[in-house]
Design a protein around this motif. Structure first.
Motif, mmCIF file in Angstrom:
data_model
loop_
_atom_site.group_PDB
_atom_site.id
_atom_site.type_symbol
_atom_site.label_atom_id
_atom_site.label_comp_id
_atom_site.label_asym_id
_atom_site.label_seq_id
_atom_site.Cartn_x
_atom_site.Cartn_y
_atom_site.Cartn_z
ATOM 1 N N UNK A 197 0.759 -0.932 -0.041
ATOM 2 C CA UNK A 197 -0.141 0.121 -0.011
ATOM 3 C C UNK A 197 0.738 1.315 0.247
ATOM 4 N N UNK A 198 1.874 0.947 0.109
ATOM 5 C CA UNK A 198 2.891 2.055 0.436
ATOM 6 C C UNK A 198 2.071 3.458 1.297
ATOM 7 N N UNK A 199 1.861 2.998 2.338
ATOM 8 C CA UNK A 199 1.387 4.312 3.622
ATOM 9 C C UNK A 199 2.889 4.942 4.306
ATOM 10 N N UNK A 200 2.947 5.578 4.657
ATOM 11 C CA UNK A 200 3.819 6.282 5.767
ATOM 12 C C UNK A 200 3.518 5.241 7.259
ATOM 13 N N UNK A 201 5.419 5.397 7.498
ATOM 14 C CA UNK A 201 5.423 5.293 8.670
ATOM 15 C C UNK A 201 4.113 4.910 9.922
ATOM 16 N N UNK A 202 4.158 6.830 9.459
ATOM 17 C CA UNK A 202 2.825 6.816 10.735
ATOM 18 C C UNK A 202 1.294 6.176 10.399
ATOM 19 N N UNK A 203 1.078 5.884 9.729
ATOM 20 C CA UNK A 203 -0.256 5.817 9.490
ATOM 21 C C UNK A 203 -0.093 3.747 9.115
ATOM 22 N N UNK A 204 0.820 3.673 8.475
ATOM 23 C CA UNK A 204 0.559 2.594 8.454
ATOM 24 C C UNK A 204 1.010 1.895 10.165
ATOM 25 N N UNK A 205 1.879 2.276 11.322
ATOM 26 C CA UNK A 205 1.367 2.397 12.405
ATOM 27 C C UNK A 205 0.625 1.910 13.064
#
Length: 335
Positions: free
Chosen positions: A297-305
């Protein structure tokens, strides 16, 4: 052997949950965001699991020692606890990665994927290696135990640990560092260390200040020597020292968590500790599924977390209530 009441530690429930989320979060950063240091941290969390496993299984294994009729009951209890969910998740991960009915799939199913170096072609379920060690231990060690007696079982257990250390020493020249750390047979001693710690618990636990100070030093030694252990020229002796450091750190960390017991009771955190403890097994198994999805999905690390932790928390609760708990209710009691 004098009978003693088995004390229940909510702090070890907290420790189990701490390790489960620690592994999952480390793997998110390692596998999705390619943070090699996070993978290094995950090694230590998994080692904590091994030490904890041997420690909490000690009372059950003593019942097998006391009464050989408990052997089959022990097997049923362990397998009803671990295998049903493992089989379901293994099939799910295999289907997700398009490996269904491959030879690797069947090796995962029977826990032999790390019996020999390079035994599988595609390690698509990378967290399963530790479960292989656990399952082999559940099968083999009780069979040894029923042939011992109350006066010599601890001596034989120490002897087994020394034998596995020698085995790793001789194997270290022929296998790479990763297999030395994850090989199913080579690492059975990790659980045996927890067994020994439980036996000598009362003698160890009185040294509270020393344990906390030494544990702090060991944690710092591990955290600040990533380059030394991971980027040094490949050395079999260094690999053995690295595994020993993880085991010793795991031992001291376990007792450091036990010392939190009075604080947990004072803060009335028992329910929270039980909650995260019950989530741990499913979190350990299913987190790789969420990692595969988030990697695409290539989300940011914050959103992914945020998505990752919420999903793990929610799904693990559902799995425990509607899948794990019914199987746990089927487990027979040890005599």
């Amino acid at each position: 052997m004098k009978k003693e009441k088995n004390e229940y530690y909510y702090s070890l429930d907290f420790f189990r949950g701490f390790c489960g989320y620690g592994v999952a979060i480390s793997h998110l950063n390692a596998f999705v965001f390619k943070n090699l240091y996070a993978e290094y941290i995950s090694y230590l969390f998994v080692e904590f699991f091994f030490i904890l496993s041997g420690f909490v299984l000690y009372p059950q294994l003593l019942k097998v020692l006391d009464n050989k009729k408990n052997l089959i009951t022990f097997f049923k209890r362990r397998w009803l606890r671990t295998i049903p969910l493992y089989l379901v998740v293994t099939v799910a991960v295999t289907a997700l990665t398009n490996n269904l009915f491959s030879s690797d799939f069947f090796k995962y199913l029977i826990f032999v994927q790390k019996i020999f170096p390079n035994f599988i072609n595609n390690d698509y379920f990378p967290v399963a290696w530790s479960l292989s060690i656990e399952e082999i231990f559940y099968l083999v060690f009780p069979l040894i135990l029923i042939n011992l007696n109350k006066s010599n079982f601890i001596n034989y257990t120490v002897g087994l640990i020394l034998a596995f250390i020698l085995l790793k020493f001789f194997a270290s020249s022929y296998v790479d560092a990763n297999f030395l750390r994850t090989g199913s047979i080579l690492r059975l001693d990790a659980i045996l260390v927890g067994f020994i710690l439980a036996h000598y618990k009362k003698l160890i636990i009185i040294n509270k200040v020393k344990i906390i100070l030494i544990n702090s030093a060991l944690i710092l030694l591990y955290l600040f020597n990533y380059d030394f252990f991971m980027h040094s020229e490949n050395s079999s002796n260094l690999n053995l020292i690295f595994i020993a450091l993880m085991q010793i750190t795991g031992a001291f960390t376990l007792f450091s968590f036990i010392f939190l017991e009075s604080l947990i009771k004072k803060l009335k955190m028992k329910s929270l500790c039980l909650l995260i403890s019950r989530q741990t097994y499913s979190i350990y198994l299913i987190h790789i599924i969420f990692i595969y999805f988030l990697d695409r999905l290539n989300f940011s690390i914050i959103l992914s977390s945020i998505i990752y932790i919420i999903a793990l928390f929610t799904v693990s609760l559902i799995i425990y209530k509607y899948f794990e708990k019914p199987f746990l209710s089927l487990r027979p009691k040890l005599k």
